[in-house]
Design a protein around this motif. Structure first.
Motif, mmCIF file in Angstrom:
data_model
loop_
_atom_site.group_PDB
_atom_site.id
_atom_site.type_symbol
_atom_site.label_atom_id
_atom_site.label_comp_id
_atom_site.label_asym_id
_atom_site.label_seq_id
_atom_site.Cartn_x
_atom_site.Cartn_y
_atom_site.Cartn_z
ATOM 1 N N ASP A 32 25.048 28.542 62.755
ATOM 2 C CA ASP A 32 25.538 28.129 61.451
ATOM 3 C C ASP A 32 24.750 28.817 60.343
ATOM 4 O OD1 ASP A 32 27.503 26.483 62.453
ATOM 5 O OD2 ASP A 32 26.348 24.640 62.249
ATOM 6 N N GLY A 50 30.139 26.313 63.155
ATOM 7 C CA GLY A 50 30.747 25.131 62.573
ATOM 8 C C GLY A 50 30.989 25.291 61.083
ATOM 9 N N ALA A 52 32.866 26.560 57.792
ATOM 10 C CA ALA A 52 34.257 26.850 57.449
ATOM 11 C C ALA A 52 34.336 27.137 55.954
ATOM 12 C CB ALA A 52 35.159 25.685 57.841
ATOM 13 N N ASN A 53 33.911 28.343 55.587
ATOM 14 C CA ASN A 53 33.994 28.757 54.187
ATOM 15 C C ASN A 53 34.213 30.266 54.114
ATOM 16 O OD1 ASN A 53 31.393 30.009 54.414
ATOM 17 N ND2 ASN A 53 30.453 28.018 54.062
ATOM 18 N N LEU A 70 35.796 28.710 65.211
ATOM 19 C CA LEU A 70 35.340 27.549 64.443
ATOM 20 C C LEU A 70 35.298 26.350 65.380
ATOM 21 C CD1 LEU A 70 37.453 27.884 61.169
ATOM 22 C CD2 LEU A 70 35.093 28.605 61.558
ATOM 23 N N ARG A 72 33.909 22.269 66.511
ATOM 24 C CA ARG A 72 33.880 20.882 66.013
ATOM 25 C C ARG A 72 35.128 20.510 65.218
ATOM 26 N NH1 ARG A 72 28.385 22.355 64.431
ATOM 27 N NH2 ARG A 72 29.054 22.180 62.255
ATOM 28 N N ASN A 73 36.250 21.082 65.623
ATOM 29 C CA ASN A 73 37.533 20.774 64.973
ATOM 30 C C ASN A 73 37.550 21.126 63.491
ATOM 31 O OD1 ASN A 73 40.080 20.049 65.782
ATOM 32 N ND2 ASN A 73 39.861 17.915 65.209
ATOM 33 N N LYS A 74 36.710 22.078 63.095
ATOM 34 C CA LYS A 74 36.716 22.549 61.706
ATOM 35 C C LYS A 74 37.989 23.341 61.467
ATOM 36 C CE LYS A 74 32.685 20.980 60.521
ATOM 37 N NZ LYS A 74 31.726 21.287 59.520
ATOM 38 N N LYS A 75 38.506 23.240 60.276
ATOM 39 C CA LYS A 75 39.751 23.916 59.910
ATOM 40 C C LYS A 75 39.484 24.993 58.871
ATOM 41 C CE LYS A 75 42.130 21.232 62.535
ATOM 42 N NZ LYS A 75 42.501 21.736 63.849
ATOM 43 N N GLU A 93 40.265 28.192 66.084
ATOM 44 C CA GLU A 93 39.749 26.836 65.881
ATOM 45 C C GLU A 93 39.766 26.104 67.211
ATOM 46 O OE1 GLU A 93 41.616 26.216 61.383
ATOM 47 O OE2 GLU A 93 42.558 25.216 63.089
#
Length: 114
Positions: A32, A50, A52-53, A70, A72-75, A93
């Motif tokens: 990260d 993890g 998401a940007n 991505l 941890r279920n990050k969108k 994802e």
């Protein structure tokens, strides 16, 4: 390891990029910390994160990373998806954690950068 294997093993969804390209990833790196990613001197790697940007996509571009997973279920945001498409980055994802994703891929033959 082929991209299709990574997608299957991590139950990932493709949100950007061309999966028809024969991505053959040689190593994986989980982080990260984008400052750590920028120190990599390896080609054909998968980045598992993890974050998401948009900075993630810019960092991947600068580090010549082909595929980002991505965790941890990050969108991914619409801006991330648009930028990933522009630079030819495959963006995935997965609902799995970084730990689980890394372990599954390692167990199935994808070695770590370190």
């Amino acid at each position: 390891m082929r991209l299709t294997e990574i997608i299957d093993l991590t139950q990932a969804e493709v949100v950007a990029g061309d999966t028809a390209i024969n991505h053959n990833l040689q190593k994986a790196f989980s982080s990260d910390l984008m400052s750590d990613v920028l120190t990599l001197d390896t080609e054909h790697i998968l980045l598992i994160t993890g974050l998401a940007n948009v900075q993630l996509i810019r960092t991947a571009e600068m580090a010549d990373i082909e595929v980002v997973l991505l965790a941890r279920n990050k969108k991914a945001t619409p801006e991330m998806i648009e930028l990933a498409k522009e630079i030819g980055l495959v963006l995935l994802e997965t609902p799995y954690s970084i730990y689980r994703s890394s372990g599954l891929l390692f167990k199935n033959g994808l070695p770590p950068v370190y």
